[in-house]
Design an enzyme around this catalytic site. Sequence first.
Site, PDB file in Angstrom:
ATOM      1  N   ALA A 221       0.843  -1.198   0.000  1.00 58.59           N
ATOM      2  CA  ALA A 221       0.000   0.000   0.000  1.00 58.59           C
ATOM      3  C   ALA A 221       0.879   1.249   0.000  1.00 58.59           C
ATOM      4  CB  ALA A 221      -0.916  -0.013   1.219  1.00 58.59           C
ATOM      5  N   TYR A 222       1.981   1.168   0.743  1.00 58.32           N
ATOM      6  CA  TYR A 222       2.905   2.294   0.802  1.00 58.32           C
ATOM      7  C   TYR A 222       3.523   2.549  -0.579  1.00 58.32           C
ATOM      8  CZ  TYR A 222       7.062   4.999   2.065  1.00 58.32           C
ATOM      9  OH  TYR A 222       8.039   5.953   2.120  1.00 58.32           O
TER      10      TYR A 222
ATOM     11  N   SER B  87      28.258  22.425  15.253  1.00 56.96           N
ATOM     12  CA  SER B  87      28.544  22.692  13.847  1.00 56.96           C
ATOM     13  C   SER B  87      29.441  23.928  13.762  1.00 56.96           C
ATOM     14  CB  SER B  87      27.255  22.863  13.070  1.00 56.96           C
ATOM     15  OG  SER B  87      26.632  24.031  13.491  1.00 56.96           O
TER      16      SER B  87
ATOM     17  N   LYS C 261      36.823  21.298   3.479  1.00 55.72           N
ATOM     18  CA  LYS C 261      35.578  20.949   4.166  1.00 55.72           C
ATOM     19  C   LYS C 261      34.841  19.904   3.336  1.00 55.72           C
ATOM     20  CE  LYS C 261      31.407  23.010   6.134  1.00 55.72           C
ATOM     21  NZ  LYS C 261      30.582  21.921   5.736  1.00 55.72           N
TER      22      LYS C 261
ATOM     23  N   ARG D  63      25.798  12.242  14.359  1.00 54.22           N
ATOM     24  CA  ARG D  63      25.682  13.454  15.154  1.00 54.22           C
ATOM     25  C   ARG D  63      24.283  13.588  15.750  1.00 54.22           C
ATOM     26  NH1 ARG D  63      27.434  19.129  12.975  1.00 54.22           N
ATOM     27  NH2 ARG D  63      25.652  19.063  11.600  1.00 54.22           N
TER      28      ARG D  63
ATOM     29  N   LYS E  38      40.894  26.535  11.634  1.00 53.90           N
ATOM     30  CA  LYS E  38      40.851  26.253  13.074  1.00 53.90           C
ATOM     31  C   LYS E  38      42.086  26.829  13.748  1.00 53.90           C
ATOM     32  CE  LYS E  38      38.913  21.800  11.927  1.00 53.90           C
ATOM     33  NZ  LYS E  38      39.080  20.356  11.925  1.00 53.90           N
TER      34      LYS E  38
ATOM     35  N   CYS F  82      -3.959  39.481   3.839  1.00 55.03           N
ATOM     36  CA  CYS F  82      -3.380  38.161   4.119  1.00 55.03           C
ATOM     37  C   CYS F  82      -4.041  37.120   3.211  1.00 55.03           C
ATOM     38  CB  CYS F  82      -3.626  37.813   5.585  1.00 55.03           C
ATOM     39  SG  CYS F  82      -2.990  36.202   6.069  1.00 55.03           S
TER      40      CYS F  82
ATOM     41  N   CYS G  18       0.655  40.289   8.370  1.00 59.03           N
ATOM     42  CA  CYS G  18      -0.787  40.147   8.493  1.00 59.03           C
ATOM     43  C   CYS G  18      -1.168  40.716   9.852  1.00 59.03           C
ATOM     44  CB  CYS G  18      -1.121  38.658   8.408  1.00 59.03           C
ATOM     45  SG  CYS G  18      -2.643  38.201   9.212  1.00 59.03           S
TER      46      CYS G  18
HETATM   47  S1  IVH Z   1      35.652  20.703  12.351  1.00 60.21           S
HETATM   48  C1  IVH Z   1      33.241  21.872  16.473  1.00 60.21           C
HETATM   49  N1  IVH Z   1      36.686  20.142  10.031  1.00 60.21           N
HETATM   50  O1  IVH Z   1      31.253  20.476   8.427  1.00 60.21           O
HETATM   51  C2  IVH Z   1      33.049  21.485  15.025  1.00 60.21           C
HETATM   52  N2  IVH Z   1      34.325  19.955  10.252  1.00 60.21           N
HETATM   53  O2  IVH Z   1      29.460  22.744   8.601  1.00 60.21           O
HETATM   54  C3  IVH Z   1      34.204  20.698  14.499  1.00 60.21           C
HETATM   55  N3  IVH Z   1      33.206  19.174   8.215  1.00 60.21           N
HETATM   56  O3  IVH Z   1      29.781  19.578  11.486  1.00 60.21           O
HETATM   57  C4  IVH Z   1      34.086  20.489  13.045  1.00 60.21           C
HETATM   58  N4  IVH Z   1      35.003  18.946   6.989  1.00 60.21           N
HETATM   59  O4  IVH Z   1      30.450  17.710   9.787  1.00 60.21           O
HETATM   60  C5  IVH Z   1      35.552  20.238  10.749  1.00 60.21           C
HETATM   61  N5  IVH Z   1      37.773  19.639   8.078  1.00 60.21           N
HETATM   62  C6  IVH Z   1      36.654  19.725   8.758  1.00 60.21           C
HETATM   63  C7  IVH Z   1      35.389  19.400   8.208  1.00 60.21           C
HETATM   64  C8  IVH Z   1      34.255  19.545   8.974  1.00 60.21           C
HETATM   65  C9  IVH Z   1      33.692  18.812   7.026  1.00 60.21           C
HETATM   66  C10 IVH Z   1      31.770  19.180   8.538  1.00 60.21           C
HETATM   67  C11 IVH Z   1      31.408  18.714   9.928  1.00 60.21           C
HETATM   68  C12 IVH Z   1      30.784  19.913  10.577  1.00 60.21           C
HETATM   69  C13 IVH Z   1      30.250  20.642   9.388  1.00 60.21           C
HETATM   70  C14 IVH Z   1      29.987  22.102   9.692  1.00 60.21           C
END
Ligand code: IVH
Length: 707
Positions: free
Chosen positions: A49-50, A96, A132, A153, A306, A424, A443
Site C-alpha cells: 500500500a505504501y 557545527s 571541508k 551526530r 581552526k 493576508c 498580516c
Molecule cells: S571541524 C566543532 N573540520 O562540516 C566542530 N568539520 O558545517 C568541528 N566538516 O559539522 C568540526 N570537513 O560535519 C571540521 N575539516 C573539517 C570538516 C568539517 C567537514 C563538517 C562537519 C561539521 C560541518 C559544519
Amino acid sequence: MPKRATAEKDVDKLTAAEAEAELARLAALIAQHDKLYHEQDAPMISDAAYDALRRRNEAVEARFPELQRADSPSLKVGAAPAAGFGKVQHSIPMLSLGNAFAPEDVAEFLARIARFLGLSAEEAVEVMAEPKIDGLSCALRYEGGKLVQGATRGDGTTGEEITANVRTIADLPQTLKGKGWPEVLEVRGEVYMSRRDFAALNERQEAAGAKVFANPRNAAAGSLRQLDPKITASRPLHFFGYAWGEISAPLGATMAEARGRLADWGFTLNEPAALCSGLDDLLAYYQRIMSERAELPFEIDGVVYKVNRLDLQQRLGFVSRAPRWAIAHKFPAEQAETRLNAITIQVGRTGALTPVANLEPISVGGVVVARATLHNEDEIARKDIREGDHVIIQRAGDVIPQVVEVVKAKRPKKSKPFVFPTTCPCPLATPVVRPEGEAVARCSGGLECPYQQVRRLMHFVSRDAFDIEGLGVENIQEFWDAGLIKAPADIFRLRGHRAAILERERWAEQSVANLLQAIEDRRRIGLDRFIYALGIRQVGQSTGKLLARSYGELAAWQAAMIQAATERAAAPEAKKPAEVGEAYAELCDIEGIGMNMADDIGAFFRDPQHKAMVDDLAAELEVEAVAAATTDSPVAGKTVVFTGTLVTMTRSEAKAKAESLGAKVAGSVSKKTDYVVVGADAGSKAKKAEQLGVAMLSEEEWQALIG
Ligand code: IVH
C-alpha cells in the site's frame, strides 16, 4: 471534500488544481507513514500500500512536473531509518561551524579571535586550514585502542548508534596502530563517498531499478544509516578524521600535533591541509583549494579554519552551537537558470508575509529545486521579478535557494510587475501592515489568523521547543483542520479527544497511544524551552535560555515581563532603559538583550490574548524552574559586573568564563549585583558599587574565587 475526490480519481483525469491538491495530500501522507515506519517502528499500512502511494505520487508528478513540491517524497533519498538504531548521548556535544562567505567574514573571524584573546593586530594566531568535506559527521569511540562505538551526530546531543555500520568502512582502524593513544579516544570526522563511487553506485541503483541518489552526501548518509549493515558494507564509504570528543588524555598542544598523532594511529585526515598565519595566507589557501576542487576525488563545499593552539581553542570556547575558534569558509553557490511560474505568499508564525518563487523544477548542484525565497516586497521590486520570468537561482549549502537575478532578455512581452497583496492570503483576508522603515509586511490578524496559528503551533512542537515525538508539521495541520488544536494548550488536552482521533484515517490504537504518551512526557518542560516555544518575535533559543536563567521561574518571569511591558507602554518615547522603569531596565540589563528585543517581548505581553494564551498553557504544564546555574561553582547564580581594564583576560573572555560558571553578567551596577570585578582605571561603576555596598573584587580576587 476535495481530498477524497482527488484520492479516488485516475491520475490522467486530474486537473492541474486537483493534481496540486493531490500532491500535497500524498506528500503529507507519505511523510507520516515514513515517520511511523522509521521513527516510531509502527507502520500502519502494508509495504504494498505504501509503494502504491509513492507510485501514485510519481505518476502525478510525471503528468504535472511543474507541480512537484519542494518536499516531494520522490526527492527524498536514502530513506533513513531512525528507528531500530539505539541512541548515543554525546558526552561532549557535536557542534557545527559558523560560515564565512566573503574575505571580510574571514577577516572578522580573525579580528574576533584577537579581540577575545586581547591580542594586537600584529600578533596573528596560527590557523590550521583543511578542506571541508561534504558528507555526514560521525563519532568513533575507542577504548584501549579498540573501536567500541560509532554514532551519528543526530541533534548534536543525541545521535544514533551505528557501530556495526562504521565497522564496514575500510579506511578506518578497528584497532589503533602505533602506541601512546589515550585509553578513551573519541575521534570525530566525516563519512563520505567519493565522486567516482557515487557515480558507480547510482549506475548500479538505476540498473536495479532502485532509487538513485541526488548527490554523494545523500548517498553517504543513506548508506551509513542502514538498519542492515550488510547494505552499508556493500557501499564504498570513507572516513576523514578532523576533530575529537571525549579523550582521557590530551592529543598534544596544537592541531598540527594532534593531526600527526591521529595519522600515526591509522586515521586518514582531510588533505591538503596547511598551517596558515594571517588573512592573506588563509585566502591564498582558499583560492588554491578552490582551483584544485574539480580534481579532488571527493566533493568539498569549502574549507575550514581552526586556531592551531589547543589552549587558545579552550580559552575561546563556544557561542551557542559553534566554536569561536573555527569557521567554515564556503565556496560560492552553484547557479542555474529556470522559469519562475508563479509567486505565492507564505505567512509565518509572526505574521510576516514571505513571497515564494514557484519554479520550473531544476537541478542545481545535484539537488532539484522547485521553490526559492523572494524575501520581501522590496526585494521583488528591486530585482523586478515577475511571474513568467526566466531567473538565475542559486543554492549554497543547506540554505534556502535564492533568486539572483532576472534574465531580462527572455522576459515575456505581456509581463506585469508583481503586485504585493494588501491582505493576508488566509481566509480572513486581514489587512497587511508594513510599518515605516521596515521591510517586512505582516498580516494584522494576530492570534486570529489561521495561517499564523498553524505556523505558531508548528514552531511550538519543533525540535528546540516542545519537541513532541510523533507530532510533526503534518499532524499539526491535520489536527488544526479537524478543529482539535487551535492553541498550544489544546495539544495537552488532546487526550480528551482520543475517540475523535481514532476515528480519523491513518490513526490506530497504538499510534494514538504513542502520541498521547509523547505529549504526556512533555507536560514537564524547562522554562527555557517554554519561553522559546512561545514564538515571541526575536526570542530565539539562546534568548530563551538567557531569560530562563535570569528569572528562574515562570511566575517570576511572567510577572517581570508584564511589568516591563506596562512600564514601556507608559514611556514609549524613552531612549534609555532606566528612563522606562525598573523591570524594563532589569530586562535590558541582561547581556544580549537590547531595547529592541525588550520592546518585542513587551509587545507580546501587552496583548491580553497572548497573556491568556500563556496562562492557559501554563495551567496544563509543570514548567521547571531553571536553576540559575547548573554548576556548583561559587559564582553560580550570582550577578557580576566587570569594570575597568582587566589584565589576565579580555572583557568578553571574562564574561564567557563567568557565564560558563553559571553567573549572570550585567552591564550596570544595581542593588541586585553580587560582585563588581574592578580592573584598572575603573570609573563610575566602581563608585556606584561603593555607594550601594556591593562586594568589590580585584581581578586576582576574582580569579581566586572562581579557582
Ligand atoms: S571541524 C566543532 N573540520 O562540516 C566542530 N568539520 O558545517 C568541528 N566538516 O559539522 C568540526 N570537513 O560535519 C571540521 N575539516 C573539517 C570538516 C568539517 C567537514 C563538517 C562537519 C561539521 C560541518 C559544519
